[in-house]
Design a protein around this motif. Structure first.
Motif, short mmCIF file in Angstrom:
data_model
loop_
_atom_site.label_atom_id
_atom_site.label_comp_id
_atom_site.label_asym_id
_atom_site.label_seq_id
_atom_site.Cartn_x
_atom_site.Cartn_y
_atom_site.Cartn_z
N LEU A 108 0.84 -1.20 0.00
CA LEU A 108 0.00 0.00 0.00
C LEU A 108 0.88 1.25 0.00
N PHE A 109 2.02 1.16 0.69
CA PHE A 109 2.98 2.28 0.66
C PHE A 109 3.52 2.49 -0.76
N THR A 110 3.92 1.39 -1.43
CA THR A 110 4.46 1.55 -2.79
C THR A 110 3.40 2.07 -3.74
N TRP A 111 2.15 1.68 -3.52
CA TRP A 111 1.04 2.21 -4.33
C TRP A 111 0.88 3.71 -4.08
N LEU A 112 1.00 4.12 -2.80
CA LEU A 112 0.88 5.53 -2.47
C LEU A 112 1.95 6.36 -3.17
N VAL A 113 3.18 5.83 -3.23
CA VAL A 113 4.25 6.56 -3.89
C VAL A 113 3.97 6.67 -5.40
N THR A 114 3.39 5.62 -5.97
CA THR A 114 2.97 5.69 -7.38
C THR A 114 1.97 6.81 -7.58
N ALA A 115 1.02 6.93 -6.64
CA ALA A 115 0.02 7.98 -6.72
C ALA A 115 0.66 9.36 -6.59
N VAL A 171 2.42 -0.05 -17.53
CA VAL A 171 3.06 0.13 -16.23
C VAL A 171 2.53 -0.87 -15.22
N THR A 172 1.28 -1.28 -15.37
CA THR A 172 0.74 -2.33 -14.50
C THR A 172 1.55 -3.61 -14.67
N LEU A 173 1.97 -3.88 -15.90
CA LEU A 173 2.81 -5.05 -16.17
C LEU A 173 4.14 -4.93 -15.41
N HIS A 174 4.68 -3.71 -15.28
CA HIS A 174 5.90 -3.49 -14.50
C HIS A 174 5.66 -3.76 -13.02
N ASN A 175 4.51 -3.29 -12.55
CA ASN A 175 4.27 -3.26 -11.11
C ASN A 175 3.94 -4.62 -10.50
N PHE A 176 3.43 -5.55 -11.29
CA PHE A 176 3.08 -6.85 -10.72
C PHE A 176 4.30 -7.56 -10.11
N MET A 188 -3.79 4.25 -10.69
CA MET A 188 -4.42 2.95 -10.86
C MET A 188 -3.42 1.88 -11.30
N SER A 189 -2.35 2.31 -11.97
CA SER A 189 -1.35 1.35 -12.42
C SER A 189 -0.65 0.67 -11.25
N GLY A 190 -0.71 1.28 -10.05
CA GLY A 190 -0.08 0.70 -8.88
C GLY A 190 -0.99 -0.17 -8.05
N VAL A 191 -2.28 -0.25 -8.41
CA VAL A 191 -3.23 -1.04 -7.62
C VAL A 191 -2.82 -2.51 -7.58
N VAL A 192 -2.18 -2.98 -8.63
CA VAL A 192 -1.82 -4.40 -8.71
C VAL A 192 -0.77 -4.77 -7.67
N GLU A 193 -0.01 -3.81 -7.16
CA GLU A 193 1.06 -4.14 -6.23
C GLU A 193 0.55 -4.73 -4.91
N PRO A 194 -0.45 -4.11 -4.23
CA PRO A 194 -0.97 -4.76 -3.03
C PRO A 194 -1.56 -6.15 -3.31
N ILE A 195 -2.19 -6.32 -4.46
CA ILE A 195 -2.76 -7.63 -4.81
C ILE A 195 -1.64 -8.66 -4.96
N ALA A 196 -0.61 -8.30 -5.73
CA ALA A 196 0.51 -9.21 -5.94
C ALA A 196 1.27 -9.45 -4.64
N VAL A 251 3.16 7.57 -16.43
CA VAL A 251 1.82 7.24 -16.93
C VAL A 251 0.96 8.50 -17.04
N SER A 252 0.91 9.30 -15.98
CA SER A 252 -0.02 10.42 -15.95
C SER A 252 0.34 11.53 -16.95
N ILE A 253 1.63 11.83 -17.10
CA ILE A 253 2.03 12.91 -18.01
C ILE A 253 1.67 12.58 -19.46
N PRO A 254 2.01 11.37 -19.98
CA PRO A 254 1.59 11.06 -21.36
C PRO A 254 0.08 11.08 -21.55
N LEU A 255 -0.65 10.68 -20.52
CA LEU A 255 -2.11 10.69 -20.62
C LEU A 255 -2.63 12.12 -20.76
N LYS A 256 -2.01 13.04 -20.05
CA LYS A 256 -2.42 14.44 -20.18
C LYS A 256 -2.10 14.95 -21.58
N ARG A 257 -0.96 14.52 -22.12
CA ARG A 257 -0.63 14.90 -23.50
C ARG A 257 -1.63 14.32 -24.49
#
Length: 271
Positions: free
Chosen positions: A20-27, A129-134, A197-205, A177-183
């Motif tokens: 959850l901490f690593t997800w928070l840092v992603t956020a 990025v979700t693929l990275h985070n798993f 959201m790309s970091g949500v998979v980390e607590p699950i994994a 993730v967020s910067i390219p999406l804004k572009r």
């Protein structure tokens, strides 16, 4: 204080809190989109290199070294689970990479990979990025599971060091993730939402990894090596090529060296 607090919890709860901490840092990284519309490519490549260095160092000190020691304590040649698990981690990520539709955010002219789909580019960027985070979440989970087995090379402090290292390199991943999406034309709020959201998979994994090794301890050395192989696959397949794609190889390499040194310091000093 943090380590004393975690020591009173089960490995599964430890892994949940850490991821959850690593997800928070992603956020937090994704939150950059509220203040900046773009990130200098040189800075991005340096951060990608840093992330690669953290993952390489963590793969050995936090995962492969404990896997080898646990195997030898069980009377199994240390290289067997390490090699098998490591290769299986890479094979698994290669399979997911071939199947899961995704689009690399750091490559300006990249084409979608995986099976053909009509999903929006924003979804494909998040999935990359979700693929990275798993594997990162899995690594933290199995590290806490290993700490419950009382061996010298695996401890709660070492697992905390791994979570800190993963958290540090998650910050640039959230921004990537967020910067390219804004572009792409999304609002700041939507770009942030997708980025975190790309970091949500980390607590699950993380919970999956901790629960797996806690209840099936014979698989522990294989699970540790599996997580290491998956992370090295991400480094070799995506992070290093992306960091070098715009001609900033010296900055990317400097970032990699710094990331490796930071993770080595955290693991050796805390673990």
């Amino acid at each position: 204080m943090v380590i004393d607090f975690l020591s009173n919890l089960s490995p599964i709860m430890q892994a949940l809190l850490a991821t959850l901490f690593t997800w928070l840092v992603t956020a937090l990284g994704a939150g950059i989109v509220f203040f900046f519309n773009d990130v200098d490519r040189r800075l991005l490549d340096s951060m990608l290199g840093f992330a690669a260095g953290v993952m390489i160092a963590a793969s050995f000190w936090s995962l492969l070294a404990p896997a080898i020691e646990i195997s030898e304590n069980l009377g199994v040649p240390g290289w067997i689970p390490a090699v098998i698990g490591f290769l299986m981690g890479g094979i698994f990520l290669r399979f997911v990479d071939m199947v899961l539709p995704h689009l690399h955010p750091a490559l300006a002219n990249s084409e979608p990979e995986g099976i053909k789909t009509k999903w929006q580019r924003s979804v494909l960027l998040v999935l990359a990025v979700t693929l990275h985070n798993f594997p990162e979440g899995l690594a933290v989970g199995v590290a806490f599971g290993a700490a419950a087995v009382n061996i010298s090379s695996a401890s709660i402090a070492g697992a905390v060091a791994l979570a800190l290292g993963i958290g540090l390199q998650n910050f640039p991943e959230g921004a990537a993730v967020s910067i390219p999406l804004k572009r792409e034309g999304l609002s700041s709020r939507k770009s942030f939402a997708y980025g975190q959201m790309s970091g949500v998979v980390e607590p699950i994994a993380g919970v999956m990894g901790a629960a797996g090794v806690y209840y099936m301890r014979p698989i522990l050395p294989y699970a540790l090596a599996f997580a290491a192989g998956a992370m090295i696959f991400v480094v070799g397949e995506e992070l290093i090529p992306e960091a070098n794609s715009e001609g900033n190889s010296h900055l990317a390499t400097t970032g990699l060296m710094l990331g490796f040194a930071v993770m080595m310091f955290l693991d050796v000093s805390l673990g």
